[in-house]
Design a protein around this motif. Sequence first.
Motif, PDB file in Angstrom:
ATOM      1  N   UNK A   1     -31.757  47.752 -51.014  1.00 28.14           N
ATOM      2  CA  UNK A   1     -32.262  48.657 -52.046  1.00 28.14           C
ATOM      3  C   UNK A   1     -31.492  49.972 -52.004  1.00 28.14           C
ATOM      4  N   UNK A   2     -31.104  50.436 -53.178  1.00 22.19           N
ATOM      5  CA  UNK A   2     -30.311  51.671 -53.236  1.00 22.19           C
ATOM      6  C   UNK A   2     -31.053  52.861 -52.634  1.00 22.19           C
ATOM      7  N   UNK A   3     -32.377  52.880 -52.747  1.00 20.98           N
ATOM      8  CA  UNK A   3     -33.144  54.039 -52.272  1.00 20.98           C
ATOM      9  C   UNK A   3     -33.541  53.928 -50.801  1.00 20.98           C
ATOM     10  N   UNK A   4     -33.162  52.837 -50.123  1.00 21.22           N
ATOM     11  CA  UNK A   4     -33.666  52.617 -48.767  1.00 21.22           C
ATOM     12  C   UNK A   4     -32.889  53.402 -47.722  1.00 21.22           C
ATOM     13  N   UNK A   5     -33.581  54.332 -47.041  1.00 22.85           N
ATOM     14  CA  UNK A   5     -33.029  54.926 -45.825  1.00 22.85           C
ATOM     15  C   UNK A   5     -33.204  53.966 -44.658  1.00 22.85           C
ATOM     16  N   UNK A   6     -34.334  53.272 -44.642  1.00 23.78           N
ATOM     17  CA  UNK A   6     -34.613  52.241 -43.639  1.00 23.78           C
ATOM     18  C   UNK A   6     -35.087  51.011 -44.399  1.00 23.78           C
ATOM     19  N   UNK A   7     -34.399  49.895 -44.224  1.00 24.76           N
ATOM     20  CA  UNK A   7     -34.761  48.661 -44.922  1.00 24.76           C
ATOM     21  C   UNK A   7     -35.596  47.749 -44.048  1.00 24.76           C
ATOM     22  N   UNK A   8     -35.481  46.439 -44.238  1.00 21.99           N
ATOM     23  CA  UNK A   8     -36.309  45.510 -43.468  1.00 21.99           C
ATOM     24  C   UNK A   8     -35.983  45.559 -41.976  1.00 21.99           C
ATOM     25  N   UNK A   9     -36.970  45.209 -41.148  1.00 21.81           N
ATOM     26  CA  UNK A   9     -36.709  45.018 -39.730  1.00 21.81           C
ATOM     27  C   UNK A   9     -37.350  46.032 -38.815  1.00 21.81           C
ATOM     28  N   UNK A  10     -37.874  47.114 -39.374  1.00 22.14           N
ATOM     29  CA  UNK A  10     -38.589  48.072 -38.526  1.00 22.14           C
ATOM     30  C   UNK A  10     -40.087  47.954 -38.844  1.00 22.14           C
TER      31      UNK A  10
ATOM     32  N   UNK B   1     -29.834  42.682 -23.518  1.00 19.27           N
ATOM     33  CA  UNK B   1     -31.043  43.477 -23.762  1.00 19.27           C
ATOM     34  C   UNK B   1     -32.297  42.648 -23.528  1.00 19.27           C
ATOM     35  N   UNK B   2     -33.354  43.330 -23.099  1.00 23.90           N
ATOM     36  CA  UNK B   2     -34.596  42.607 -22.883  1.00 23.90           C
ATOM     37  C   UNK B   2     -35.613  43.476 -22.175  1.00 23.90           C
TER      38      UNK B   2
ATOM     39  N   UNK C   1     -43.801  41.510 -26.169  1.00 23.83           N
ATOM     40  CA  UNK C   1     -43.062  41.133 -27.374  1.00 23.83           C
ATOM     41  C   UNK C   1     -42.566  42.366 -28.116  1.00 23.83           C
ATOM     42  N   UNK C   2     -43.416  43.367 -28.243  1.00 21.92           N
ATOM     43  CA  UNK C   2     -43.020  44.525 -29.059  1.00 21.92           C
ATOM     44  C   UNK C   2     -42.042  45.445 -28.311  1.00 21.92           C
ATOM     45  N   UNK C   3     -42.214  45.562 -27.001  1.00 20.64           N
ATOM     46  CA  UNK C   3     -41.178  46.265 -26.237  1.00 20.64           C
ATOM     47  C   UNK C   3     -39.860  45.501 -26.352  1.00 20.64           C
ATOM     48  N   UNK C   4     -39.981  44.177 -26.471  1.00 20.56           N
ATOM     49  CA  UNK C   4     -38.795  43.356 -26.682  1.00 20.56           C
ATOM     50  C   UNK C   4     -38.068  43.695 -27.980  1.00 20.56           C
ATOM     51  N   UNK C   5     -38.840  44.053 -29.017  1.00 19.76           N
ATOM     52  CA  UNK C   5     -38.197  44.478 -30.268  1.00 19.76           C
ATOM     53  C   UNK C   5     -37.417  45.770 -30.065  1.00 19.76           C
ATOM     54  N   UNK C   6     -38.011  46.724 -29.342  1.00 19.40           N
ATOM     55  CA  UNK C   6     -37.290  47.976 -29.065  1.00 19.40           C
ATOM     56  C   UNK C   6     -36.025  47.686 -28.269  1.00 19.40           C
ATOM     57  N   UNK C   7     -36.156  46.822 -27.233  1.00 15.56           N
ATOM     58  CA  UNK C   7     -35.001  46.515 -26.384  1.00 15.56           C
ATOM     59  C   UNK C   7     -33.886  45.845 -27.191  1.00 15.56           C
TER      60      UNK C   7
ATOM     61  N   UNK D   1     -36.838  51.488 -34.329  1.00 17.02           N
ATOM     62  CA  UNK D   1     -36.895  50.672 -33.119  1.00 17.02           C
ATOM     63  C   UNK D   1     -35.576  50.725 -32.358  1.00 17.02           C
ATOM     64  N   UNK D   2     -34.576  51.234 -32.985  1.00 20.56           N
ATOM     65  CA  UNK D   2     -33.211  51.083 -32.464  1.00 20.56           C
ATOM     66  C   UNK D   2     -32.686  52.278 -31.686  1.00 20.56           C
TER      67      UNK D   2
END
Lengths: 346, 346
Positions: free
Chosen positions: B36-45, A320-321, A237-243, A168-169
């Motif tokens: 987590x040691x194996x995480x390339x991408x963790x929580x939030x995506x 951001x937004x 909302x979900x575009x907001x996550x990307x932003x 998302x980032x």
Amino acid sequence: MTRPRPLGLRPDPDDSVGAIGEFALIDRVVARSGAAAVADVGPGDDAAVLRTPDGRVVACTDVLVEGRHFRRDWSSAEDVGHKAAAANLADVAAMGAVPTALLVGLACPADTPAGWLEGVAVGMAAECAPFGAAVVGGDTSASAPDSQAVVLSVTALGDLGGRAPVLRSGARPGDVVAVAGRLGWSACGLAVLRRGFSSPIAAVRAHRRPTPPYAAGPAAADAGATAMCDTSDGLLADAGHLAADSGVLIELDRAALQQAFVDPAGPLPQVAAALGGDPMAWVLTGGEDHALVATFPAGVDLPDGWTVVGAVHEPGDAGPGVQVDGVPASRVAEELGEGAGHVHFG
Amino acid sequence: MTRPRPLGLRPDPDDSVGAIGEFALIDRVVARSGAAAVADVGPGDDAAVLRTPDGRVVACTDVLVEGRHFRRDWSSAEDVGHKAAAANLADVAAMGAVPTALLVGLACPADTPAGWLEGVAVGMAAECAPFGAAVVGGDTSASAPDSQAVVLSVTALGDLGGRAPVLRSGARPGDVVAVAGRLGWSACGLAVLRRGFSSPIAAVRAHRRPTPPYAAGPAAADAGATAMCDTSDGLLADAGHLAADSGVLIELDRAALQQAFVDPAGPLPQVAAALGGDPMAWVLTGGEDHALVATFPAGVDLPDGWTVVGAVHEPGDAGPGVQVDGVPASRVAEELGEGAGHVHFG
């Protein structure tokens, strides 16, 4: 409730899970679940063992609660299975990956007909089958003592096939914003059901069984998408996550969205006219269609199914937004009267 | 309930999840969850991305329902986190694998204090930390409209490190049966709590926070274990799974079990004497200690922590099953008055 059953007959779908017990229930559900192509060990052991040829595995979880995400009088068991699977498989696609397996945590009342849960398994299996994916494990429990509701927690696993995951980032100023899939159909169908109607069936069906554009996820990754997520909470909302995660301003073009997602001959204008609403409210804030929203470098040839609906800019003074034609998303949502997407615990 | 909070202060653990909203809740929980040691991408995506150096991933799911598997007045939030993690990590160990990651599906009432859920996250993180594992994703929802109960569905992933998975189906006549871990402690602690007591604390703690012998799983696989599972449902029931899936008769030695698992100076005899019971009832039918039960070829040097408690035979005329000193498990359980292990939907 227990009752004798003549030997040799097929299991009775009206048997309650309390009558047949957990292990017989699992046997029946597994019989409906198909087999995952990547499974070295499938259901029935302490854990499944799945091949991960990419050397990585994508994993996500989505919870569906009866009375919040579905109603048994509005959706068939198979519908619920399709929907529970789709919500997760779309998250896998939104990383640029292909689904490989599901695990299902289930809490349900003891008087739930086993046939209803078999129906859920059939729906999940059908949603997974195009990928060679299937349910490979899970667990069941009686619902909480105070509850007659079914709670489903589904975990999906997927394979990136060598692709870099699309986060998302990664959106950058100068990128275009594009959407694949449908927007507003599920919310439109929900509005129909809430008013006690069951047609237009296309909208109702979209609510019962979302049709995420799964292939568009890996295709976007292959085409160089810089950021992507699915629209489970609604486009704004979900575009907001990307932003937010990318630290950018996402500017959406209302006319482009209207042209791409409000078919004048389709159900959205028809239902909006009948119920007195604005189709764009559903397009901008309706969740659960599981469309994909992504950003691409300007000039990239977009894969099939993707439509440009906006652009990425440096964040302004407000940070951001998301804006729609220059109006902040929060104000747009307020004016539309739908709130900015689905908010749990609201 | 919403209330203003001065900027710059720490989040208030008494805030309800309804007041702070789903995304703030997730932020707080993630902050407690470690990495987590194996995480390339963790929580939030949309999904986590985890490395699977073995080329396979082990995956299992376990559901915990408030009022069925825990009570908030008997267990702290951290206890519940430990227990939910342990139930899953033990399943990973029972395949011969090492845990790498958890995903958590959560349904809870809107008035649940955020601090309680942070406590669950702390407990899970502590249970995972020795493996370099952590929560890498999940989803939250409000509980069903009719329910004030928390439902947790936890999925654990693990890595086999090149080992062949140890299935339930590999036990062969001539093998020995062995157990690692504790038996009956959780059931003993539950009996204490049910009678309104809170000591002996060792038993109560065993119920609140089981201590599965995680390392014994991969060690058993390395030593050539032919079949293995964890004892989430009680020894008789879970040995029954090995017997059924392997098509064998498992003969357990009551004296060996008593000697290995009923410490005369420990809490089991003490509580049994106080409440009027038989410690062997807990040893044979008590679930949730998540001991491991496995079969090994005769003559194998058992790894540390494993104790021989029986042998594998050809099934007799009655077919595959479990006996204790020649008495069928169902009759043993009946005589013990505890039923054959934990049965959901009973």
